[in-house]
Every structure is written in structure tokens, then in C-alpha cells.
Motif scaffolding. Structure first.
Motif, PDB file in Angstrom:
ATOM      1  N   VAL A   1       0.803  -1.142  -0.037  1.00 30.42           N
ATOM      2  CA  VAL A   1      -0.147   0.050  -0.226  1.00 30.42           C
ATOM      3  C   VAL A   1       0.907   1.162  -0.122  1.00 30.42           C
ATOM      4  O   VAL A   1       0.587   2.180  -0.689  1.00 30.42           O
ATOM      5  CB  VAL A   1      -1.117  -0.011   1.108  1.00 30.42           C
ATOM      6  CG1 VAL A   1      -1.796   1.410   1.396  1.00 30.42           C
ATOM      7  CG2 VAL A   1      -2.028  -1.061   1.269  1.00 30.42           C
TER       8      VAL A   1
ATOM      9  N   ASP B   1       0.817   4.111  -2.670  1.00 27.36           N
ATOM     10  CA  ASP B   1       0.610   5.583  -2.264  1.00 27.36           C
ATOM     11  C   ASP B   1       1.904   6.543  -2.795  1.00 27.36           C
ATOM     12  O   ASP B   1       1.340   7.681  -3.251  1.00 27.36           O
ATOM     13  CB  ASP B   1       0.648   5.701  -0.935  1.00 27.36           C
ATOM     14  CG  ASP B   1       0.435   7.182  -0.087  1.00 27.36           C
ATOM     15  OD1 ASP B   1      -0.577   7.760  -0.832  1.00 27.36           O
ATOM     16  OD2 ASP B   1       0.753   7.491   0.818  1.00 27.36           O
TER      17      ASP B   1
ATOM     18  N   LEU C   1      -2.613   7.962  -2.647  1.00 32.80           N
ATOM     19  CA  LEU C   1      -3.860   7.365  -2.275  1.00 32.80           C
ATOM     20  C   LEU C   1      -4.589   8.377  -1.362  1.00 32.80           C
ATOM     21  O   LEU C   1      -3.703   9.216  -0.659  1.00 32.80           O
ATOM     22  CB  LEU C   1      -3.711   6.132  -1.700  1.00 32.80           C
ATOM     23  CG  LEU C   1      -3.012   5.049  -2.508  1.00 32.80           C
ATOM     24  CD1 LEU C   1      -2.690   3.692  -1.950  1.00 32.80           C
ATOM     25  CD2 LEU C   1      -4.009   4.713  -3.658  1.00 32.80           C
ATOM     26  N   HIS C   2      -5.869   8.318  -1.289  1.00 32.70           N
ATOM     27  CA  HIS C   2      -6.460   8.975  -0.275  1.00 32.70           C
ATOM     28  C   HIS C   2      -6.063   8.549   1.044  1.00 32.70           C
ATOM     29  O   HIS C   2      -5.873   7.239   1.363  1.00 32.70           O
ATOM     30  CB  HIS C   2      -8.131   8.852  -0.422  1.00 32.70           C
ATOM     31  CG  HIS C   2      -9.069   9.689   0.249  1.00 32.70           C
ATOM     32  ND1 HIS C   2      -9.458   9.535   1.587  1.00 32.70           N
ATOM     33  CD2 HIS C   2      -9.106  11.070  -0.080  1.00 32.70           C
ATOM     34  CE1 HIS C   2     -10.030  10.580   1.995  1.00 32.70           C
ATOM     35  NE2 HIS C   2     -10.055  11.528   1.247  1.00 32.70           N
TER      36      HIS C   2
ATOM     37  N   SER D   1      -7.770   8.019   3.609  1.00 32.84           N
ATOM     38  CA  SER D   1      -8.584   6.770   4.136  1.00 32.84           C
ATOM     39  C   SER D   1      -8.097   5.327   3.739  1.00 32.84           C
ATOM     40  O   SER D   1      -8.389   4.367   4.568  1.00 32.84           O
ATOM     41  CB  SER D   1     -10.194   7.131   3.818  1.00 32.84           C
ATOM     42  OG  SER D   1     -10.251   7.144   2.478  1.00 32.84           O
ATOM     43  N   LEU D   2      -7.668   5.249   2.644  1.00 30.37           N
ATOM     44  CA  LEU D   2      -7.379   4.153   2.175  1.00 30.37           C
ATOM     45  C   LEU D   2      -6.093   3.586   2.744  1.00 30.37           C
ATOM     46  O   LEU D   2      -5.953   2.507   3.290  1.00 30.37           O
ATOM     47  CB  LEU D   2      -6.956   3.788   0.694  1.00 30.37           C
ATOM     48  CG  LEU D   2      -7.920   4.306  -0.393  1.00 30.37           C
ATOM     49  CD1 LEU D   2      -7.794   4.380  -1.553  1.00 30.37           C
ATOM     50  CD2 LEU D   2      -9.207   3.018   0.119  1.00 30.37           C
ATOM     51  N   ARG D   3      -5.065   4.581   3.251  1.00 26.24           N
ATOM     52  CA  ARG D   3      -3.978   4.176   4.100  1.00 26.24           C
ATOM     53  C   ARG D   3      -4.183   3.710   5.485  1.00 26.24           C
ATOM     54  O   ARG D   3      -3.717   2.740   5.979  1.00 26.24           O
ATOM     55  CB  ARG D   3      -2.796   5.569   4.085  1.00 26.24           C
ATOM     56  CG  ARG D   3      -2.470   5.927   2.864  1.00 26.24           C
ATOM     57  CD  ARG D   3      -1.381   6.931   3.090  1.00 26.24           C
ATOM     58  NE  ARG D   3      -1.615   7.975   3.750  1.00 26.24           N
ATOM     59  CZ  ARG D   3      -1.737   9.099   3.088  1.00 26.24           C
ATOM     60  NH1 ARG D   3      -2.178   9.224   1.925  1.00 26.24           N
ATOM     61  NH2 ARG D   3      -2.345  10.199   4.139  1.00 26.24           N
TER      62      ARG D   3
ATOM     63  N   LEU E   1      -7.346   2.744   6.495  1.00 28.25           N
ATOM     64  CA  LEU E   1      -7.809   1.277   6.171  1.00 28.25           C
ATOM     65  C   LEU E   1      -6.591  -0.040   6.459  1.00 28.25           C
ATOM     66  O   LEU E   1      -6.740  -1.045   7.034  1.00 28.25           O
ATOM     67  CB  LEU E   1      -8.819   1.160   5.083  1.00 28.25           C
ATOM     68  CG  LEU E   1      -9.391  -0.102   4.626  1.00 28.25           C
ATOM     69  CD1 LEU E   1     -10.222  -0.517   5.764  1.00 28.25           C
ATOM     70  CD2 LEU E   1     -10.347  -0.141   3.432  1.00 28.25           C
ATOM     71  N   SER E   2      -5.640   0.324   5.621  1.00 26.47           N
ATOM     72  CA  SER E   2      -4.800  -0.612   5.365  1.00 26.47           C
ATOM     73  C   SER E   2      -3.561  -0.863   6.473  1.00 26.47           C
ATOM     74  O   SER E   2      -3.547  -2.106   7.106  1.00 26.47           O
ATOM     75  CB  SER E   2      -3.711  -0.415   4.209  1.00 26.47           C
ATOM     76  OG  SER E   2      -2.753   0.916   4.681  1.00 26.47           O
TER      77      SER E   2
END
Length: 403
Positions: free
Chosen positions: A97, A101, A106-107, A109-111, A113-114
Motif C-alpha cells: 500500500v 501511495d 492514495l486518499h 482513508s485508504l492508508r 484502512l490498510s
């Protein structure tokens, strides 16, 4: 993981070998990947937001740290241990991830989440989680119960982002985490938990290999490589894994208060920044020049002096708290001391000018004269041209025309 019941020459040799392999693998991986960084798009450009550097720089340092850390234990031990597999799965996810990024921004929120998924992997597959907070408050038991899982995820995500936020100066993040891991290794040896000591030393070795490319030197004033978002996420994950494994081990306990004081700079900076930005109505993930390293740079610290000063401060506070614990100072008092320092830094950093002035005084007090910023020579004004001497002066041109 390896087991070693007593500190012996064999264990010392094993630790040295683990550290050396990690150092060499990390250094070599970073060196080998540099020619491919631009081709793969793994380059940090100064034109992007949040960037303070002046040159395009590869962000493959995190891969070097990852392989240095992973290949070091695999060199000595089999791969079928469940805890090791849990670590590899969580760390591998964060690296993938992080690379995405670095490539696609990446946004946030995705970071997050991971990072939460990696924390769940740590709990479910690795068996590492925070279940007991009693020792931090001087109690025999303060079990979290059903709150254990969300607390572990929250703490892990917090540590990952604290490490990411402090990665703003060449060598700073790697040096602070190396200092923390060196002290965690010492605490693990003292507690008799040699597997965690070896893991912490492996991370120190991988960071030494990375810092050989990243730390500013007199003959190399800028970094050759950055660790990237994957690298900083990996370091936060490792700190969480080692700290929780040490403090939640009833057979070889380490005080949670000590673990908190072993990584003070990133944690204090992150907590204060989040509160300050929340009060200002800003996102904690927004860009800004309100980190501790920004104040120090504005106060005249060079990159190298800044890294050395904060690393020395981190080592000093960790060792001091360790000695206070050995002297039977109550753990709640040390926990209270941490929150007092947190409050003081919040008050000081509310005014950037006050924070910069504080660090300017610190720079003058602790740095030798050769590390102080030297005044730049003022450019001398060009001498006024004289009509009798300047062949291109308009009056002289008129004389030539008249002649």
C-alpha cells in the motif's frame, strides 16, 4: 522465533550476525534498486505538495529496510512459525500500500484502512495485542477485555502515523526508530526476552543500512534515497509489534510506561499536532510546517545537527526513565511526567515564534561552534563606472563619435 534461555557468547554472536546481515541486505537492496527507481516511478519530486527537498529522490529505502529485516531472520531460522508469518503478512501489506501511495498519492482513508487491517493481522495471525494496562497505572491488573482488539488497532494505527509524520528531515525518522529499537533490545535482554531483542536488533541493522544512503554527511549534503510511505508505515508497525510483545508478555514483562518513553519525539509531536489542528478546524493529515523538525530548521539547525540532537534527547529520556524504574519510582508518576511534557510542548508550540526561539537558544547552548550556522558574506555593490575609465560609458561613446 529463536529461543535462548540465557545471555551467552552464542547469543551475542547470533545477535551480531543478525544485525550485520540486516545491515548488508538493506544497504545492497537500496543500492541495487536506485537505477530502477525512475523507471518504476518510485521518485519523490520537489514540485509536489508537502515536499521540502530540492531534488528528485528515489523512495526505495523502505524496500531495503523490509528485505533487510525479513531476510535476516530467514537466514537463521525456518519460515513456518505462525508469529513470523503474521509479521510478514502485516508488514508486506503495508509495504504494498505504501508503494501504491508513493505512485498514485492514495486518499488518506485508504492508508488508514490498510493500517487497521495490518493491525488485525498482527492480532489474529501474529497473536500480538494489548490486553493489560495495569502496570502502567501501578495496578496488578487492568484487563481491557473486549476493548483489547479496538485499543490495539487504534494504538498501532497511531504509532504508524506518528512515525510517518516525523519523516520530514533526512535521517530523522530512521535515527529515532533505531534509537528506540536499540533501547527496546536492551529492555528485552534485561527482561529475558531474547527473541524480541534479536528482532529489534535486526531492525537496527536494517536502519543502519538505510541511513548509509539517507543521512546527510559533509561530503553528501542530501539524501540519496527516501524510505517512502511504505517504509515509515513498516517502522511504525515494527515498533508496535515489538512494544506490545514486550509489555504484554507475563513471563518477560517490560513496563508499558518505559515503552512510551523510548519513542517520545514522534509520539509527542503527533499528539500535539493532532490536537492543535483539530482545534484549528484542520485535518490532521493536512500539509503544514508545524512539526518539531520544522521549528528546529527555522531555528538554524542543519539536518545533521537536528537528527543528532533529537536522537541524543531520545536516548537520554529513555535511559533516564529506565533508571528511574530500576530505582522503584512509581510507574504512574512516570506516566504523569509524560503527559506533563506533552502539555508543555503543546503550550510552547502554540506560538511558532516561541518554539523557534526556544530551539535557537538550544542550538546555541548545545552545538559546538563548527556546527553553528555561519553568517553568509554580504554581496558587495558593484563600483560605479567612471566616465574617464569605462570605454562603454555613454559619455565616452560620444567622445569616440565626435572624434
Amino acid at each position: 522465533m529463536p529461543t535462548c534461555s540465557t545471555v551467552s557468547v552464542d547469543c551475542a554472536g547470533l545477535a551480531a550476525g543478525w544485525l550485520l546481515v540486516a545491515t548488508l541486505v538493506a544497504w545492497a537492496t537500496i543500492w541495487l534498486l536506485q537505477p530502477f527507481a525512475a523507471r518504476w516511478g518510485l521518485v519523490d519530486h520537489p514540485s509536489q505538495a508537502r515536499k521540502d527537498h530540492a531534488h528528485s529522490t528515489p523512495v526505495t529505502g523502505g524496500l531495503g529496510i523490509f528485505f533487510g529485516l525479513v531476510l535476516s531472520p530467514l537466514f537463521f531460522f525456518p519460515t513456518d512459525h505462525q508469529a513470523l508469518l503474521g509479521f510478514l503478512a502485516g508488514a508486506g501489506l503495508l509495504m504494498v500500500v505504501g508503494i501504491l501511495d508513493d505512485l498514485y498519492d492514495l486518499h488518506w482513508s485508504l492508508r488508514i484502512l490498510s493500517q487497521a487491517v495490518a493491525a488485525l493481522i498482527m492480532v489474529k495471525l501474529g497473536g500480538v495485542q494489548v490486553e493489560q494496562l495495569g502496570p502502567a497505572f501501578g495496578l496488578d491488573s487492568l484487563a481491557l477485555g473486549w476493548l483489547s482488539l479496538p485499543f490495539t488497532v487504534f494504538a498501532t494505527v497511531g504509532l504508524i502515523n506518528a512515525i510517518n509524520m516525523i519523516d520530514g528531515v533526512d535521517g530523522l525518522c530512521g535515527a529515532l526508530v533505531a534509537c528506540a529499537c536499540l533501547m527496546l533490545a536492551g529492555a528485552a535482554v534485561y527482561a529475558g526476552n531474547l527473541p524480541m531483542a534479536l528482532m529489534a536488533l535486526a531492525l537496527v541493522g536494517a536502519l543502519l543500512g538505510f541511513l548509509a544512503h539517507n543521512f546527510a554527511l559533509p561530503w553528501r549534503p542530501r539524501a540519496r534515497v527516501f524510505m517512502g510511505n511504505g517504509g515509515s508505515a513498516l517502522l511504525g508497525f515494527c515498533i508496535a509489534w515489538i512494544s506490545f510483545s514486550l509489555t504484554q508478555n507475563p513471563g518477560h514483562p517490560v513496563s508499558p510506561v518505559l515503552a512510551l518513553w523510548l519513542i517520545p519525539i514522534p509520539v509527542l509531536d503527533c499528539l500535539v499536532l493532532i490536537v492543535r489542528r483539530y482545534r484549528a478546524g484542520r485535518s490532521p493529515f493536512a500539509a503544514g510546517r508545524d512539526h518539531i523538525h520544522h521549528f528546529m530548521r527555522d531555528a538554524g539547525f542543519s539536518s545533521a545537527a537536528l537528527v543528532l540532537t533529537l536522537s541524543a534527547l531520545s536516548l537520554a529520556t529513555g535511559l533516564l526513565v529506565a533508571l528511574l524504574l530500576l530505582a522503584d519510582v512509581p510507574r504512574p508518576a512516570l506516566l504523569l511526567g509524560f503527559f506533563i511534557v506533552l502539555g508543555l510542548w503543546f503550550q510552547v508550540s502554540r506560538s511558532p515564534a516561541r518554539a523557534v526561539a526556544l530551539f535557537a537558544r538550544l542550538r546555541t547552548a548545545v552545538l559546538p561552534a563548527r556546527m553553528q550556522p555561519q553568517p553568509q558574506p554580504q554581496p558587495q555593490p558593484a563600483p560605479a563606472s567612471h566616465p574617464a575609465r569605462d570605454k562603454d560609458h555613454p559619455n565616452n561613446a560620444k567622445r569616440r563619435d565626435a572624434a
